[in-house]
Design a protein around this motif. Structure first.
Motif, PDB file in Angstrom:
ATOM      1  N   LEU A 118      -5.866   4.868 -14.760  1.00 32.05           N
ATOM      2  CA  LEU A 118      -5.687   4.966 -16.208  1.00 32.05           C
ATOM      3  C   LEU A 118      -4.312   4.386 -16.524  1.00 32.05           C
ATOM      4  O   LEU A 118      -3.322   4.760 -15.898  1.00 32.05           O
ATOM      5  CB  LEU A 118      -5.760   6.420 -16.643  1.00 32.05           C
ATOM      6  CG  LEU A 118      -7.033   7.177 -16.265  1.00 32.05           C
ATOM      7  CD1 LEU A 118      -6.879   8.660 -16.586  1.00 32.05           C
ATOM      8  CD2 LEU A 118      -8.246   6.592 -16.981  1.00 32.05           C
ATOM      9  N   LEU A 119      -4.242   3.485 -17.475  1.00 33.32           N
ATOM     10  CA  LEU A 119      -3.004   2.794 -17.809  1.00 33.32           C
ATOM     11  C   LEU A 119      -2.657   3.047 -19.266  1.00 33.32           C
ATOM     12  O   LEU A 119      -3.428   2.678 -20.164  1.00 33.32           O
ATOM     13  CB  LEU A 119      -3.141   1.296 -17.561  1.00 33.32           C
ATOM     14  CG  LEU A 119      -1.964   0.409 -17.995  1.00 33.32           C
ATOM     15  CD1 LEU A 119      -0.681   0.809 -17.280  1.00 33.32           C
ATOM     16  CD2 LEU A 119      -2.291  -1.056 -17.755  1.00 33.32           C
TER      17      LEU A 119
ATOM     18  N   PRO B 161      -0.866  11.393  -9.191  1.00 32.14           N
ATOM     19  CA  PRO B 161      -0.395  11.800 -10.521  1.00 32.14           C
ATOM     20  C   PRO B 161       0.324  10.656 -11.237  1.00 32.14           C
ATOM     21  O   PRO B 161       0.708   9.654 -10.609  1.00 32.14           O
ATOM     22  CB  PRO B 161       0.567  12.950 -10.210  1.00 32.14           C
ATOM     23  CG  PRO B 161       0.183  13.425  -8.863  1.00 32.14           C
ATOM     24  CD  PRO B 161      -0.303  12.220  -8.118  1.00 32.14           C
ATOM     25  N   PRO B 162       0.521  10.790 -12.539  1.00 36.27           N
ATOM     26  CA  PRO B 162       1.132   9.701 -13.318  1.00 36.27           C
ATOM     27  C   PRO B 162       2.488   9.264 -12.759  1.00 36.27           C
ATOM     28  O   PRO B 162       3.310  10.086 -12.346  1.00 36.27           O
ATOM     29  CB  PRO B 162       1.286  10.322 -14.708  1.00 36.27           C
ATOM     30  CG  PRO B 162       0.212  11.354 -14.773  1.00 36.27           C
ATOM     31  CD  PRO B 162       0.121  11.920 -13.392  1.00 36.27           C
TER      32      PRO B 162
ATOM     33  N   VAL C  18      -7.220   7.928 -10.358  1.00 30.76           N
ATOM     34  CA  VAL C  18      -8.222   8.997 -10.384  1.00 30.76           C
ATOM     35  C   VAL C  18      -9.489   8.531  -9.671  1.00 30.76           C
ATOM     36  O   VAL C  18      -9.647   7.350  -9.348  1.00 30.76           O
ATOM     37  CB  VAL C  18      -8.564   9.403 -11.837  1.00 30.76           C
ATOM     38  CG1 VAL C  18      -7.325   9.901 -12.574  1.00 30.76           C
ATOM     39  CG2 VAL C  18      -9.183   8.229 -12.603  1.00 30.76           C
ATOM     40  N   THR C  19     -10.388   9.470  -9.429  1.00 32.79           N
ATOM     41  CA  THR C  19     -11.725   9.133  -8.947  1.00 32.79           C
ATOM     42  C   THR C  19     -12.734   9.738  -9.904  1.00 32.79           C
ATOM     43  O   THR C  19     -12.493  10.786 -10.504  1.00 32.79           O
ATOM     44  CB  THR C  19     -11.982   9.655  -7.526  1.00 32.79           C
ATOM     45  OG1 THR C  19     -11.871  11.076  -7.516  1.00 32.79           O
ATOM     46  CG2 THR C  19     -11.006   9.072  -6.532  1.00 32.79           C
TER      47      THR C  19
ATOM     48  N   VAL D 181       0.833  -1.207   0.000  1.00 35.07           N
ATOM     49  CA  VAL D 181       0.000   0.000   0.000  1.00 35.07           C
ATOM     50  C   VAL D 181       0.867   1.255   0.000  1.00 35.07           C
ATOM     51  O   VAL D 181       0.628   2.208  -0.757  1.00 35.07           O
ATOM     52  CB  VAL D 181      -0.941  -0.001   1.229  1.00 35.07           C
ATOM     53  CG1 VAL D 181      -1.583   1.372   1.413  1.00 35.07           C
ATOM     54  CG2 VAL D 181      -2.023  -1.050   1.068  1.00 35.07           C
ATOM     55  N   GLY D 182       1.901   1.271   0.830  1.00 36.86           N
ATOM     56  CA  GLY D 182       2.727   2.456   0.974  1.00 36.86           C
ATOM     57  C   GLY D 182       3.546   2.818  -0.242  1.00 36.86           C
ATOM     58  O   GLY D 182       4.126   3.911  -0.295  1.00 36.86           O
ATOM     59  N   ASP D 183       3.602   1.931  -1.237  1.00 36.29           N
ATOM     60  CA  ASP D 183       4.343   2.249  -2.456  1.00 36.29           C
ATOM     61  C   ASP D 183       3.704   3.398  -3.226  1.00 36.29           C
ATOM     62  O   ASP D 183       4.393   4.129  -3.949  1.00 36.29           O
ATOM     63  CB  ASP D 183       4.425   1.017  -3.372  1.00 36.29           C
ATOM     64  CG  ASP D 183       5.379  -0.047  -2.855  1.00 36.29           C
ATOM     65  OD1 ASP D 183       6.055   0.216  -1.834  1.00 36.29           O
ATOM     66  OD2 ASP D 183       5.443  -1.129  -3.468  1.00 36.29           O
ATOM     67  N   VAL D 184       2.392   3.544  -3.099  1.00 36.15           N
ATOM     68  CA  VAL D 184       1.653   4.553  -3.866  1.00 36.15           C
ATOM     69  C   VAL D 184       0.737   5.398  -2.979  1.00 36.15           C
ATOM     70  O   VAL D 184       0.591   6.602  -3.198  1.00 36.15           O
ATOM     71  CB  VAL D 184       0.822   3.885  -4.985  1.00 36.15           C
ATOM     72  CG1 VAL D 184      -0.077   4.894  -5.691  1.00 36.15           C
ATOM     73  CG2 VAL D 184       1.743   3.202  -5.992  1.00 36.15           C
TER      74      VAL D 184
END
Length: 220
Positions: free
Chosen positions: A217-218, A195-196, A207-208, A157-160
Motif C-alpha cells: 500500500l503506497l 509495517p509502514p 501486506v498479504t 532485499v535486506g533493506d526491508v
C-alpha cells in the motif's frame, strides 16, 4: 490465485474495484470503469499466489530474445491471448519473475498512480547493481529517459525483508489513507507483513491478502 471469487470480494472491498470476465477464467478489475488489474486462477496449486508486474512492449518476441541475451530466462514463451495481446513471463538473472505484454485490443492500464490503482513496482534484488545493468539495457527509456515518470525502483532485499527472501517484484497500489487501508486489509482476512515505513517515493506498508499474495500500500 486459488479462489478468484474470494479475490473479487477482498479487492472489491479494499479498493472499490468492480469485475468483469476477461479471458478463460480470468477477470478484469476496474476502477470507475477503467482497467487496473486482472485476477487469474492458478493453473498449478503448487505455485505461489503472487501479483505479477507486466512491462509493455511493442514486440514481445524481440524483447524475449534480448532478455535471454542479457542473461535472463523466458519462463513462458510469448503467447497470443485472443485478440487482447501477446503475453510472456520472464525472469531476470537473479530469478525475479516479471511479465511482458504486447497490447492488442487491450493496451494496458486505464488508470494508475491514483487511489485504488497501480502506483509503483519495487524490485528487491540481491545485487541492485546487477539489476540496474540488466533492466537499464532492456527498458532504459522507460526507466531513465528524459521526462519519464518513475514507476519502478530497485533496492536490496535486506533493506526491508529477511536476507533469505528470494529476489522479487513488489506491486504497490496507491491509497489515500494508509492506516485505514491497513485496517481494511486485516478486517478482510489479510495481514501486515511489513509495517509502514518511509521510502523515497512515499509511505509504504507490505501486506498479504487472504490468499497469501503479497503487495504494498503506497500513500503519497
Amino acid at each position: 490465485m486459488p479462489d478468484v471469487e474470494a479475490g473479487k470480494r477482498f479487492y472489491g472491498e479494499l479498493f472499490g474495484w468492480t469485475f468483469e470476465e476477461a479471458y478463460g477464467s480470468s477477470v478484469w478489475a476496474r476502477l470507475d470503469g477503467r482497467p487496473v488489474a486482472a485476477l487469474a486462477p492458478k493453473r498449478d496449486g503448487r505455485m505461489p499466489t503472487v501479483w505479477t508486474v507486466y512491462f509493455a512492449t511493442p514486440d514481445a518476441p524481440a524483447l524475449a530474445g534480448r532478455i535471454r541475451a542479457a542473461g535472463g530466462q523466458i519462463v513462458t514463451l510469448p503467447t497470443p491471448v485472443d485478440a487482447l495481446g501477446v503475453m510472456a513471463l520472464a525472469a531476470d538473472p537473479e530469478g525475479a519473475v516479471f511479465g511482458l505484454w504486447q497490447g492488442g485490443t487491450h493496451p494496458g492500464f486505464g488508470a494508475r498512480r491514483e487511489p485504488g490503482s497501480f502506483a509503483w513496482a519495487q524490485l528487491y534484488a540481491r545485487d541492485p547493481a546487477t539489476a540496474n545493468a540488466f533492466y537499464a539495457n532492456l527498458f532504459h527509456d522507460a526507466l531513465f529517459g528524459p521526462g519519464a515518470v518513475p514507476e519502478f525502483g530497485r533496492a536490496a532485499v535486506g533493506d526491508v525483508f529477511p536476507a533469505e527472501m528470494p529476489p522479487h517484484f513488489l506491486v504497490h497500489f496507491a491509497v489515500r489513507d494508509g492506516a485505514a487501508a491497513l485496517g481494511a486489509v486485516e478486517r478482510l482476512g489479510g495481514r501486515v507483513q511489513v509495517p509502514p515505513f518511509e521510502a523515497s517515493y512515499g509511505q509504504v506498508a507490505v501486506v498479504t491478502d487472504d490468499q497469501g499474495a503479497s503487495f504494498a500500500l503506497l500513500q503519497r
